[in-house]
Design a protein around this motif. Structure first.
Motif, PDB file in Angstrom:
ATOM      1  N   LEU A  22       3.123  -2.406  -9.686  1.00 29.91           N
ATOM      2  CA  LEU A  22       3.803  -3.443  -8.912  1.00 29.91           C
ATOM      3  C   LEU A  22       5.229  -3.727  -9.389  1.00 29.91           C
ATOM      4  CD1 LEU A  22       1.043  -6.077  -8.056  1.00 29.91           C
ATOM      5  CD2 LEU A  22       2.111  -4.374  -6.580  1.00 29.91           C
ATOM      6  N   PRO A  23       5.497  -3.757 -10.708  1.00 28.07           N
ATOM      7  CA  PRO A  23       6.898  -3.969 -11.109  1.00 28.07           C
ATOM      8  C   PRO A  23       7.846  -2.900 -10.590  1.00 28.07           C
ATOM      9  CG  PRO A  23       5.441  -4.361 -12.966  1.00 28.07           C
ATOM     10  CD  PRO A  23       4.594  -3.765 -11.880  1.00 28.07           C
ATOM     11  N   ASN A  24       7.326  -1.718 -10.349  1.00 31.16           N
ATOM     12  CA  ASN A  24       8.167  -0.619  -9.878  1.00 31.16           C
ATOM     13  C   ASN A  24       8.401  -0.671  -8.376  1.00 31.16           C
ATOM     14  OD1 ASN A  24       9.696   1.578 -10.778  1.00 31.16           O
ATOM     15  ND2 ASN A  24       8.188   3.015 -10.016  1.00 31.16           N
ATOM     16  N   VAL A  25       7.614  -1.482  -7.667  1.00 30.87           N
ATOM     17  CA  VAL A  25       7.790  -1.620  -6.209  1.00 30.87           C
ATOM     18  C   VAL A  25       8.201  -3.050  -5.867  1.00 30.87           C
ATOM     19  CG1 VAL A  25       6.124   0.207  -5.765  1.00 30.87           C
ATOM     20  CG2 VAL A  25       5.340  -2.159  -5.833  1.00 30.87           C
ATOM     21  N   LEU A  26       8.637  -3.799  -6.884  1.00 30.47           N
ATOM     22  CA  LEU A  26       8.954  -5.208  -6.699  1.00 30.47           C
ATOM     23  C   LEU A  26      10.106  -5.413  -5.728  1.00 30.47           C
ATOM     24  CD1 LEU A  26       8.216  -8.057  -7.647  1.00 30.47           C
ATOM     25  CD2 LEU A  26       9.913  -7.822  -9.458  1.00 30.47           C
ATOM     26  N   SER A  27      11.055  -4.483  -5.718  1.00 27.89           N
ATOM     27  CA  SER A  27      12.224  -4.653  -4.858  1.00 27.89           C
ATOM     28  C   SER A  27      11.829  -4.744  -3.388  1.00 27.89           C
ATOM     29  CB  SER A  27      13.205  -3.501  -5.071  1.00 27.89           C
ATOM     30  OG  SER A  27      12.597  -2.259  -4.770  1.00 27.89           O
ATOM     31  N   SER A  28      10.923  -3.886  -2.958  1.00 31.10           N
ATOM     32  CA  SER A  28      10.483  -3.903  -1.560  1.00 31.10           C
ATOM     33  C   SER A  28       9.772  -5.204  -1.228  1.00 31.10           C
ATOM     34  CB  SER A  28       9.549  -2.717  -1.291  1.00 31.10           C
ATOM     35  OG  SER A  28      10.201  -1.493  -1.517  1.00 31.10           O
ATOM     36  N   ARG A  54       0.838  -1.209   0.000  1.00 25.56           N
ATOM     37  CA  ARG A  54       0.000   0.000   0.000  1.00 25.56           C
ATOM     38  C   ARG A  54       0.871   1.257   0.000  1.00 25.56           C
ATOM     39  NH1 ARG A  54      -1.427   3.500   4.053  1.00 25.56           N
ATOM     40  NH2 ARG A  54      -3.353   4.701   3.730  1.00 25.56           N
ATOM     41  N   GLY A  55       1.888   1.284   0.871  1.00 23.69           N
ATOM     42  CA  GLY A  55       2.754   2.453   0.931  1.00 23.69           C
ATOM     43  C   GLY A  55       3.499   2.698  -0.366  1.00 23.69           C
ATOM     44  N   CYS A  56       3.983   1.617  -0.988  1.00 26.03           N
ATOM     45  CA  CYS A  56       4.699   1.752  -2.257  1.00 26.03           C
ATOM     46  C   CYS A  56       3.777   2.265  -3.362  1.00 26.03           C
ATOM     47  CB  CYS A  56       5.310   0.418  -2.655  1.00 26.03           C
ATOM     48  SG  CYS A  56       6.665  -0.140  -1.590  1.00 26.03           S
ATOM     49  N   ILE A  57       2.542   1.749  -3.402  1.00 32.94           N
ATOM     50  CA  ILE A  57       1.605   2.175  -4.439  1.00 32.94           C
ATOM     51  C   ILE A  57       1.223   3.640  -4.245  1.00 32.94           C
ATOM     52  CG2 ILE A  57      -0.780   1.890  -5.240  1.00 32.94           C
ATOM     53  CD1 ILE A  57      -0.437  -1.072  -5.036  1.00 32.94           C
ATOM     54  N   LEU A  58       1.030   4.064  -3.011  1.00 32.99           N
ATOM     55  CA  LEU A  58       0.704   5.465  -2.755  1.00 32.99           C
ATOM     56  C   LEU A  58       1.829   6.396  -3.217  1.00 32.99           C
ATOM     57  CD1 LEU A  58      -0.957   5.327   0.792  1.00 32.99           C
ATOM     58  CD2 LEU A  58      -2.082   5.758  -1.404  1.00 32.99           C
TER      59      LEU A  58
END
Length: 304
Positions: free
Chosen positions: A215-221, A184-188
């Motif tokens: 999601l591919p852009n926050v995949l690392s987390s 949620r935090g990454c998407i926000l």
């Protein structure tokens, strides 16, 4: 409005867009090179690979049946015949530690798969939709986080019953809030970026925007947390086994071995030492790999 997005200069795109346009092969190569430079992470990776091989080929290298009791050989100290000694029932501890590797890794990976799948879905919905949907989902996650995970897992085990499958469900369920909050935090943080807005303007569905552009852009987390989550799941499995709520006898599980050997800490300390070392090495290996992946997958840290 669509023309404005189409004419947006490339230089004004955020750094995330450039990372997305980069070829996957190039990104994987950079990640691997960065990981190889981290000796601690590489050590963790080798230990994990070794544990996986032990779990896969354990039955072929066990010198004895891990569940076979022989009271005439109880409490034999480590020697050339029994490398880790024998327990109170005369079972070979070396064979039982090997058998416990498969159980611990199975529970850890399965539990993380459950919590990761559900957590990503809930976190994506909450972060992208916002409003009342976000409030309802995250307040429920906060309620679960308010209770220590091990206590919540014990409560689930009491309701579901004992056993390997029940332990997987309990440990997986209590970890859902962590993944939901991270996603949620990454998407926000990225959903208002230009490339996401452009995808929305040209008519992409919400599900496609989430899974293809966000999601591919926050995949690392997510990957880093999942790696660290396996170590937590292994610890929780051992804790449940220590309390007698996890995998049931005669199956060999590291936490159960510790629980049954705690009464012999002074007379036969080796019965606790070897399962304890196995738990420590497994948890440490996944933590080292998780820290290394965090550095390797973070573009800013790679550039530095």
């Amino acid at each position: 409005m669509s023309m404005q997005h189409a004419e947006l200069p490339k230089s004004e795109f955020p750094e995330q867009t450039a990372d997305l346009l980069e070829k996957p092969e190039s990104r994987l190569k950079e990640m691997w090179e960065s990981l190889c430079e981290d000796k601690a992470a590489l050590t963790g990776l080798f230990v994990i690979l070794f544990l996986v091989l032990v779990a896969l080929f354990g039955p072929l290298i066990m010198p004895y049946d891990p569940n076979l009791s022989n009271m005439t050989k109880s409490f034999i100290w480590p020697n050339s015949e029994h490398w880790f000694g024998t327990d109170q029932l005369g079972r070979d501890i070396f064979s039982r530690v090997i058998a416990g590797t498969r159980i611990s890794l199975t529970v850890g990976l399965s539990a993380v798969a459950i919590s990761l799948t559900i957590g990503v879905v809930l976190g994506s919905i909450a972060g992208y939709r916002g409003g009342k949907v976000d409030t309802v989902i995250m307040r429920f996650m906060d309620m679960m986080l308010a209770i220590p995970s091990i206590l919540l897992a014990i409560a689930f085990m009491a309701a579901l019953g004992k056993g390997l499958d029940k332990a997987v469900i309990a440990i997986g369920f209590v970890s859902i809030p962590e993944y939901a909050r991270i996603v949620r935090g990454c998407i926000l943080s990225v959903k208002e970026n230009d490339y996401v807005q452009a995808a929305r303007v040209i008519g992409n569905k919400s599900s496609r925007i989430i899974f293809k552009h966000i999601l591919p852009n926050v995949l690392s987390s997510i990957v880093v947390r999942a790696t660290l989550g396996i170590s937590t799941a292994v610890l929780d499995t051992a804790a449940l086994g220590f309390l007698g709520l996890g995998v049931q006898p005669p199956a060999a599980e590291w936490g159960d071995m510790l629980g049954r050997a705690r009464g012999f800490v002074f007379t036969a300390p080796y019965t606790l030492i070897f399962p304890g070392i196995a738990i420590t090495l497994t948890v440490l290996a996944f933590n080292l790999l998780g820290d290394g992946l965090r550095d390797a997958l973070d573009p800013k840290l790679r550039k530095n």
